[in-house]
Write a protein that holds these residues in place. Structure first.
Motif, PDB file in Angstrom:
ATOM      1  N   HIS A 223      62.493 -26.475  73.529  1.00  0.00           N
ATOM      2  CA  HIS A 223      62.189 -26.615  72.399  1.00  0.00           C
ATOM      3  C   HIS A 223      63.854 -27.695  72.726  1.00  0.00           C
ATOM      4  O   HIS A 223      63.249 -28.395  72.093  1.00  0.00           O
ATOM      5  CB  HIS A 223      62.851 -25.815  71.442  1.00  0.00           C
ATOM      6  CG  HIS A 223      62.191 -25.146  71.491  1.00  0.00           C
ATOM      7  ND1 HIS A 223      62.098 -23.284  70.530  1.00  0.00           N
ATOM      8  CD2 HIS A 223      60.717 -24.635  71.961  1.00  0.00           C
ATOM      9  CE1 HIS A 223      60.845 -22.894  71.134  1.00  0.00           C
ATOM     10  NE2 HIS A 223      59.979 -23.701  71.982  1.00  0.00           N
ATOM     11  N   PHE A 224      64.033 -28.198  72.648  1.00  0.00           N
ATOM     12  CA  PHE A 224      66.144 -28.859  73.140  1.00  0.00           C
ATOM     13  C   PHE A 224      65.423 -30.210  73.393  1.00  0.00           C
ATOM     14  O   PHE A 224      65.546 -30.991  73.438  1.00  0.00           O
ATOM     15  CB  PHE A 224      67.383 -28.250  73.361  1.00  0.00           C
ATOM     16  CG  PHE A 224      68.167 -29.189  72.795  1.00  0.00           C
ATOM     17  CD1 PHE A 224      68.910 -29.105  71.940  1.00  0.00           C
ATOM     18  CD2 PHE A 224      69.128 -30.095  74.590  1.00  0.00           C
ATOM     19  CE1 PHE A 224      70.288 -29.945  72.240  1.00  0.00           C
ATOM     20  CE2 PHE A 224      69.470 -30.877  74.474  1.00  0.00           C
ATOM     21  CZ  PHE A 224      70.710 -31.072  73.001  1.00  0.00           C
TER      22      PHE A 224
ATOM     23  N   PRO B  98      67.959 -22.341  65.201  1.00  0.00           N
ATOM     24  CA  PRO B  98      65.972 -22.033  65.199  1.00  0.00           C
ATOM     25  C   PRO B  98      65.619 -23.856  65.341  1.00  0.00           C
ATOM     26  O   PRO B  98      66.856 -24.959  65.462  1.00  0.00           O
ATOM     27  CB  PRO B  98      65.877 -21.676  63.685  1.00  0.00           C
ATOM     28  CG  PRO B  98      67.056 -22.500  62.426  1.00  0.00           C
ATOM     29  CD  PRO B  98      68.645 -21.518  63.699  1.00  0.00           C
ATOM     30  N   ALA B  99      64.844 -23.795  66.994  1.00  0.00           N
ATOM     31  CA  ALA B  99      64.682 -24.656  67.146  1.00  0.00           C
ATOM     32  C   ALA B  99      62.889 -24.750  66.849  1.00  0.00           C
ATOM     33  O   ALA B  99      62.389 -24.268  66.731  1.00  0.00           O
ATOM     34  CB  ALA B  99      64.701 -25.232  68.344  1.00  0.00           C
TER      35      ALA B  99
ATOM     36  N   ALA C 125      66.827 -15.655  75.143  1.00  0.00           N
ATOM     37  CA  ALA C 125      67.567 -17.417  73.948  1.00  0.00           C
ATOM     38  C   ALA C 125      67.483 -17.637  74.575  1.00  0.00           C
ATOM     39  O   ALA C 125      66.964 -19.028  74.660  1.00  0.00           O
ATOM     40  CB  ALA C 125      68.599 -16.330  73.394  1.00  0.00           C
TER      41      ALA C 125
ATOM     42  N   LEU D 286      74.252 -27.640  70.986  1.00  0.00           N
ATOM     43  CA  LEU D 286      74.464 -27.781  69.646  1.00  0.00           C
ATOM     44  C   LEU D 286      73.432 -28.891  68.688  1.00  0.00           C
ATOM     45  O   LEU D 286      73.556 -28.987  67.990  1.00  0.00           O
ATOM     46  CB  LEU D 286      75.348 -26.323  68.854  1.00  0.00           C
ATOM     47  CG  LEU D 286      75.477 -25.071  69.278  1.00  0.00           C
ATOM     48  CD1 LEU D 286      75.948 -25.063  68.723  1.00  0.00           C
ATOM     49  CD2 LEU D 286      73.823 -24.242  69.279  1.00  0.00           C
TER      50      LEU D 286
ATOM     51  N   TYR E  38      64.776 -22.047  73.900  1.00  0.00           N
ATOM     52  CA  TYR E  38      66.104 -22.821  73.384  1.00  0.00           C
ATOM     53  C   TYR E  38      66.339 -23.829  73.821  1.00  0.00           C
ATOM     54  O   TYR E  38      65.842 -25.215  73.541  1.00  0.00           O
ATOM     55  CB  TYR E  38      67.434 -21.682  73.027  1.00  0.00           C
ATOM     56  CG  TYR E  38      67.631 -22.718  72.433  1.00  0.00           C
ATOM     57  CD1 TYR E  38      67.444 -23.233  70.781  1.00  0.00           C
ATOM     58  CD2 TYR E  38      69.075 -23.899  72.765  1.00  0.00           C
ATOM     59  CE1 TYR E  38      69.025 -23.837  69.830  1.00  0.00           C
ATOM     60  CE2 TYR E  38      70.126 -25.162  72.594  1.00  0.00           C
ATOM     61  CZ  TYR E  38      70.055 -24.867  70.595  1.00  0.00           C
ATOM     62  OH  TYR E  38      70.613 -25.863  69.896  1.00  0.00           O
TER      63      TYR E  38
ATOM     64  N   CYS F 202      71.911 -14.627  68.786  1.00  0.00           N
ATOM     65  CA  CYS F 202      71.038 -15.727  67.841  1.00  0.00           C
ATOM     66  C   CYS F 202      71.487 -17.004  67.521  1.00  0.00           C
ATOM     67  O   CYS F 202      72.056 -17.889  67.050  1.00  0.00           O
ATOM     68  CB  CYS F 202      71.251 -15.088  66.631  1.00  0.00           C
ATOM     69  SG  CYS F 202      70.639 -13.398  66.451  1.00  0.00           S
ATOM     70  N   PRO F 203      70.389 -17.577  68.670  1.00  0.00           N
ATOM     71  CA  PRO F 203      70.638 -18.837  68.960  1.00  0.00           C
ATOM     72  C   PRO F 203      69.957 -19.898  67.931  1.00  0.00           C
ATOM     73  O   PRO F 203      69.116 -19.141  67.344  1.00  0.00           O
ATOM     74  CB  PRO F 203      69.638 -19.807  70.192  1.00  0.00           C
ATOM     75  CG  PRO F 203      68.318 -18.277  70.116  1.00  0.00           C
ATOM     76  CD  PRO F 203      69.116 -17.255  69.920  1.00  0.00           C
TER      77      PRO F 203
ATOM     78  N   LEU G 208      74.406 -22.605  75.295  1.00  0.00           N
ATOM     79  CA  LEU G 208      73.404 -23.539  74.880  1.00  0.00           C
ATOM     80  C   LEU G 208      74.376 -25.224  74.465  1.00  0.00           C
ATOM     81  O   LEU G 208      75.572 -24.323  73.577  1.00  0.00           O
ATOM     82  CB  LEU G 208      73.040 -22.643  73.946  1.00  0.00           C
ATOM     83  CG  LEU G 208      71.895 -21.519  74.330  1.00  0.00           C
ATOM     84  CD1 LEU G 208      71.549 -20.173  72.940  1.00  0.00           C
ATOM     85  CD2 LEU G 208      70.627 -21.737  74.840  1.00  0.00           C
TER      86      LEU G 208
END
Length: 391
Positions: free
Chosen positions: A181-182, A142-143, A174, A233, A178, A139-140, A231
Motif C-alpha cells: 500500500h505504501f 493503517p494504510a 504486517a 512511516l 503495508y 500494529c502498523p 516499516l
C-alpha cells in the motif's frame, strides 16, 4: 354449646362498621382453644369429638418467604402448578431495563478496543536501555486500500523488493500489505519477493539477497534490500529508481537503532547494474550482523557514492521497528575463526559463487497484497566457513 365442638363452630364472628370499613367490632362466642400438638397437617384439640385437617399454607405466602432469586417467575407459576420441573434460578433479583443493558454493552465494547490497542505495538528504542517484557504483535499504521497490481503508467522502472526471511510470520503478515500500500500510494511499480531460508544452516541474509537478485527476473531493473521488521512511516521517503548511485533509505540519522556513519543496512536501493558491479554481497556471513559493513566497503571499492534522504524532519520516528529482542533472540554467536573473518573484505565471493537451490516458488496474496515466496536451500562449504552450522 359443648366445649369440644369443631373448630369452625367455635370461630369468632367479627362485625364491621357500615360500608365494610373498620368500625366497632364484637366477638360472639368463646375464643378458640389453641392446639396442643401437630402431627404433619393434622391438629388435635383436647376434648374434641373428631379431627379436621388444617388447610395447607397459601402458595403465594410461601413464595413471599423465599429468597428473591429462588422465586419462580410470574409467567412460570402456572407451569409449576402443572407439575413441570422448576426453572433455573434467576441471575438478577430485579428487572433490568434496556438502557442499562445498552450502557453495559457499550462499556464492554470500549474495553475490548482498548485492550486490542494496548496489546500490540511496534518495537522502538526504550528509554534507559531497558528491554521490553512480553512479546507484542506488530500494529502498523493503517494504510488506504490500493490496487492489487501496479500500473504501467506509473513509470518505466520496476522495483524488486528483496526481503530476507526466516520464521518471522507475525512480522511478515504486517509487512507485505503495508509495503504494498505504501509503494502503490507513491506510484512505485514493484514486486515483493520473500526470500525464505528453509535449510538447516544458520541464517545468511547476504546470500539470500544474492539469490533474490538472481531470481527476480528481467521485469525489474532495481532492487531494495529491505528488512522485514522495518516499516517506513514518512510518505516523503524516496523509493524511486536510484540512477545516481546506491540510495540508503534507512540512514543513520533516521534509523531508530543504528546511527554510525558507515551503516548501510535496513533499507538500501541499488540499480541491478550497480549491484552486479559490486559482485553482490559476501556469502561468508552466517548468523546475524556484519554483512552490511562489508558491503559498504564493496560499494566504495566499486567507485560508488552512497546517497541518503534529505529534508526529512521526523528523525528517529521516521520508521517503525517491529522486532522485539526479548521475544526473538538474534543469532550473534561467533564460532572459531569467524571472530577474525567478520572484519575482512571478501574479494572473491559474491554473486559469482553463491550456492543454492529453489525448493519452491509460490505466488500468493497477504490481505490483498501480492508477493512471491521463494523457499531457498542454501549450501555451505564447511571447509571454507565452518561456522555456518549451529554446532
Amino acid at each position: 354449646m359443648e366445649e369440644g365442638m369443631l373448630l369452625e363452630e367455635r370461630s369468632p364472628v367479627v362485625a364491621g362498621g357500615a360500608g365494610g370499613g373498620w368500625g366497632m367490632s364484637s366477638v360472639v362466642g368463646p375464643a378458640p382453644v389453641p392446639p396442643r400438638r401437630r402431627k404433619g397437617s393434622r391438629a388435635v384439640f383436647p376434648g374434641a369429638r373428631g379431627e379436621r385437617r388444617v388447610p395447607p399454607a397459601c402458595p403465594r405466602a410461601a413464595e413471599a418467604r423465599q429468597a428473591p432469586w429462588a422465586r419462580p417467575a410470574a409467567g412460570m407459576r402456572s407451569r409449576l402448578r402443572g407439575g413441570r420441573s422448576p426453572p433455573l434460578p434467576r441471575l438478577f433479583p430485579g428487572r433490568l431495563s434496556a438502557f442499562p443493558l445498552f450502557l453495559l454493552a457499550l462499556l464492554l465494547g470500549f474495553a475490548s478496543l482498548l485492550w486490542l490497542q494496548l496489546s500490540c505495538s511496534g518495537e522502538g528504542p526504550v528509554p534507559g536501555g531497558q528491554d521490553r517484557g512480553a512479546p507484542r504483535q506488530p500494529c502498523p499504521p493503517p494504510a488506504p486500500l490500493q490496487p492489487a497490481r501496479d500500473e504501467p503508467s506509473w513509470g518505466p522502472h520496476r522495483l524488486a523488493l528483496l526481503v530476507p526471511f526466516r520464521e518471522r510470520f507475525e512480522e511478515l503478515l504486517a509487512f507485505v500489505p503495508y509495503m504494498h500500500h505504501f509503494l502503490s500510494k507513491k506510484k512505485i511499480r514493484h514486486h515483493i519477493f520473500i526470500l525464505n531460508q528453509v535449510d538447516h544452516f544458520r541464517f545468511n541474509r547476504a546470500s539470500l539477497i544474492n539469490v533474490g537478485f538472481l531470481e527476480s527476473g528481467n521485469d525489474t531493473d532495481y532492487i531494495a534490500m529491505h528488512d522485514v521488521d522495518l516499516l517506513p512511516l514518512n510518505e516523503h521517503l524516496d523509493y524511486s529508481f536510484p540512477e545516481a548511485g546506491p540510495f540508503h533509505v534507512a540512514s543513520p540519522e533516521l534509523h531508530p537503532l543504528y546511527h554510525y556513519k558507515t551503516y548501510v543496512g535496513g533499507i538500501l536501493l541499488l540499480t541491478k547494474q550497480h549491484y552486479e558491479l559490486c559482485n553482490g554481497m559476501s556469502n561468508r556471513f552466517w548468523g546475524w550482523g556484519r554483512e552490511d559493513d562489508e558491503f559498504y566497503r564493496r560499494i566504495k571499492g566499486a567507485g560508488l557514492q552512497v546517497r541518503r534522504p534529505s529534508g526529512i524532519t521526523t528523525g528517529y520516528e521516521t520508521f517503525q521497528h517491529l522486532h522485539d529482542p526479548a521475544w526473538r533472540k538474534r543469532d550473534q554467536k561467533r564460532i572459531a575463526a569467524q571472530k577474525q573473518e567478520q572484519f575482512k573484505v571478501d574479494r572473491e565471493g559474491g554473486l559469482n559463487n553463491v550456492r543454492y537451490r529453489i525448493e519452491s516458488r509460490t505466488d500468493l496474496s497477504v490481505a490483498g497484497a501480492p508477493c512471491t515466496v521463494l523457499n531457498i536451500l542454501l549450501d555451505c562449504d564447511t571447509n571454507e566457513t565452518p561456522w555456518c552450522t549451529f554446532g
